[in-house]
Structure formats: structure tokens, C-alpha cells
Scaffold this motif. Sequence first.
Motif, mmCIF file in Angstrom:
data_model
loop_
_atom_site.group_PDB
_atom_site.id
_atom_site.type_symbol
_atom_site.label_atom_id
_atom_site.label_comp_id
_atom_site.label_asym_id
_atom_site.label_seq_id
_atom_site.Cartn_x
_atom_site.Cartn_y
_atom_site.Cartn_z
ATOM 1 N N LEU A 193 0.756 -1.166 -0.024
ATOM 2 C CA LEU A 193 0.181 -0.120 0.083
ATOM 3 C C LEU A 193 1.004 1.318 -0.042
ATOM 4 O O LEU A 193 0.429 2.215 -0.460
ATOM 5 C CB LEU A 193 -0.956 0.005 1.254
ATOM 6 N N LEU A 194 1.873 1.231 0.781
ATOM 7 C CA LEU A 194 2.781 2.501 0.918
ATOM 8 C C LEU A 194 3.560 2.478 -0.707
ATOM 9 O O LEU A 194 3.469 3.816 -1.136
ATOM 10 C CB LEU A 194 3.841 2.278 1.622
ATOM 11 N N THR A 195 3.858 1.422 -1.508
ATOM 12 C CA THR A 195 4.205 1.761 -2.806
ATOM 13 C C THR A 195 3.334 2.088 -3.588
ATOM 14 O O THR A 195 3.772 2.912 -4.425
ATOM 15 C CB THR A 195 4.900 0.102 -3.035
ATOM 16 N N ALA A 196 2.081 1.756 -3.493
ATOM 17 C CA ALA A 196 0.796 2.373 -4.342
ATOM 18 C C ALA A 196 0.792 3.949 -4.084
ATOM 19 O O ALA A 196 0.506 4.609 -4.861
ATOM 20 C CB ALA A 196 -0.226 1.648 -3.890
ATOM 21 N N PHE A 197 0.966 4.169 -2.816
ATOM 22 C CA PHE A 197 0.607 5.514 -2.407
ATOM 23 C C PHE A 197 1.874 6.456 -3.071
ATOM 24 O O PHE A 197 1.278 7.518 -3.623
ATOM 25 C CB PHE A 197 0.715 5.637 -1.032
#
Length: 361
Positions: A193-197
Motif C-alpha cells: 500500500l505504501l508503494t502504491a501511495f
Amino acid sequence: MKRSIRNLNNRGAESFFRFFCLLLFLAVAATTGAKAQDVDVKKIVFDHIQDSYEWHITHWGEKPVRIPLPVIVKGETSGWHVFLSSRLDRGNTHHGFYIAAEGPYAGKVVEKNAAGEEVRPWDISLTKTALALLINCAVLFAVVFVPVRWYRRHPGEVPGGFVGAVEMLTTSIVDDVIKPCIGRRYGKYAPFLLTAFYFILVNNVLGIISVFPAGGNTTGNIAVTFILAFSVFLVVNIFGSREYWKEIFWPKVPIWLKLPVPLMIFIEIFGVFTKPFALMARLFANIMAGHSVILGITSLIFISATMGPLMNAGMSAVAILFTVFMNCLELLVAFIQAYVFTMLSAVFIGLAQAEPEKARN
């Protein structure tokens, strides 16, 4: 102290006024005396938001300044070919390939088959969007690895500046979004999720900057948002719990909603696909709309060029003010869309981690 603050505010307002007057003067000077001609706003907007085989930077006089990109195609009978897109300029044909001017393949490399029909070859060219993604990913790696390198060299110290801002933003996303939405298993999904953000945030911000190597409309391309949404779809459904699948195929509703017609089961299965579709469409539509509005407002300067200096000055002032406002708004939207995509993805993942009622208690 108050007088100093007042002086600083006055100087700031004066500097902004001078900057605005300079922009207004440049806009009027660039358009005053232009030949009467129609400005194709639709073409200007679509040339930016659509993918292409070259990277157009600006115009020097009447000569376009652009970077030709490699075209990599495989014809039906001629095999693989690699050449620069500049060989296809002005409707030229190279090894039987050319860029279609109209029809379903408009703007794409095509060829003629044995029957004389216009067909698409296998096309894995490095287009503007693909190159922009590579550049943006390099920036993303820098955003991630600069703090990592700092932490390794300064163990136990409190960061500041850029590293501190990244830590604050990361901590905020984890504590306020990922952890509450997913629950105790949040650590397993936090890296994704942090990568996507950060991927969406970096691409959104660089898409607003119009100077090369930024300016690529990546998150305004539906193929990019489709891959992002499809990744969330895989994570949600591959790592979904048994209770999650049980609630889909045998939801806790009155039996007449499940038998003899599986109405609720159909709705639940339909929802499995509509959730990632909403992620894809939301991000694509918001970013594309923002770019289109900014380009449309900027085009007012050139549309009013043939209306006389007075009208052009007034319209240029309005266009500059609205463009500055929209760019500031787009910076806010760049963060909001990355935040919303991450939050909804975390919600969907959290729902897929449903546990039996006994385990909850």
C-alpha cells in the motif's frame, strides 16, 4: 515585530504582482500580432493526454522541439523492426509501417496486410507514457532510498528536512489509514500500500510539471490505472480469508435471497469486480480531467489573440489567474487521489481479512 511581518507581506504581494505582470506581458507579447487562425483546443488537449511515439517539448518558432522514441514492431510477414519514430513524420512510411491518421487505429503504428486492410502489428514501442513511467520510477526510487541511506548513516537520530517529511508522511499513512482499515495483520500489506501511495503521488506531481523530463500524463492513462487496480484485485482475492469467500458465496441474508434465485450471491460476485473498477475509473478520470481543464484555460490566451490587444490582455489575465489556481488545486488533488486510492485499497483488503465471529470475540 508586527511592522517587520507587515513589510514581509507587502514585499511578498509586490513580488507576486510583478511576477503576474511579467506572465501577462509575455502572454500578450507572444500572441499579439499573430495571424488570424483558429486554435484547435481539442487537438491541444488530446495531444497532451493521449500517448504518442515522441515526446513533444515545445516549439521554436514554427519548428517543433521533440524527442523521437524507439518504435519496436513485428509485422505479419516482415518480422521485427526497430527504428526511431522520426522516420514516420509527416505521413512517411518505413518498412511498410506508418501512423494512421484516422479510423479506429488513429495515432497508432499500422501496416497493410495481404488483402490491403489496415492492421495493427505487434507493438512494444517505448512510447511517451512508458518513458515517463521509467523516469517517474527513478524519482520514486530516489524518494525511497534517500531516507534509507540517511537512516543507515545516522542510526538513532531524529531526521529533518526531506527525510523527516517522508517519515512523517509514511507514519501518517500507516497509522491513520493502513492500520485502522486492515487491523492486526496490517504489516503484511503495508509495503504494497505504501508503494502504491508513493507511486501515484510521484506520478501525479510530476504530471503537473510541464518541463521535460516531467509532464507525462501517466496516471491520466487508463492502462496505468488499470494495472494499479488489477494489483489491488489480486491482493484482495488471493489473500482473502475463508470467511471472506464464505460471505460472498453464502452471505448472511434471508434464505429467499439466496435460493432458488441466488440474487445476493450474484450481487456479491459482481461487487468483487466493481471495487477495483471504481479505483481505476476514479484515479483516471480525476487526473485526466484536471489536465484537460488546465490546458483548456491556458488556450484562452491563444483563442483571444485575434480579438485585439485589449481583449487579449483581459483574457490572458483571467487565463493566468485560473491556471495558477488550477495548478495549486491540482497539487492538492495529486495528494488526495493518492490518499483516497490507498485508503480504499486498504478498506477492500481489510474486508477480505474477515474472521469468524468467535475469533473476533
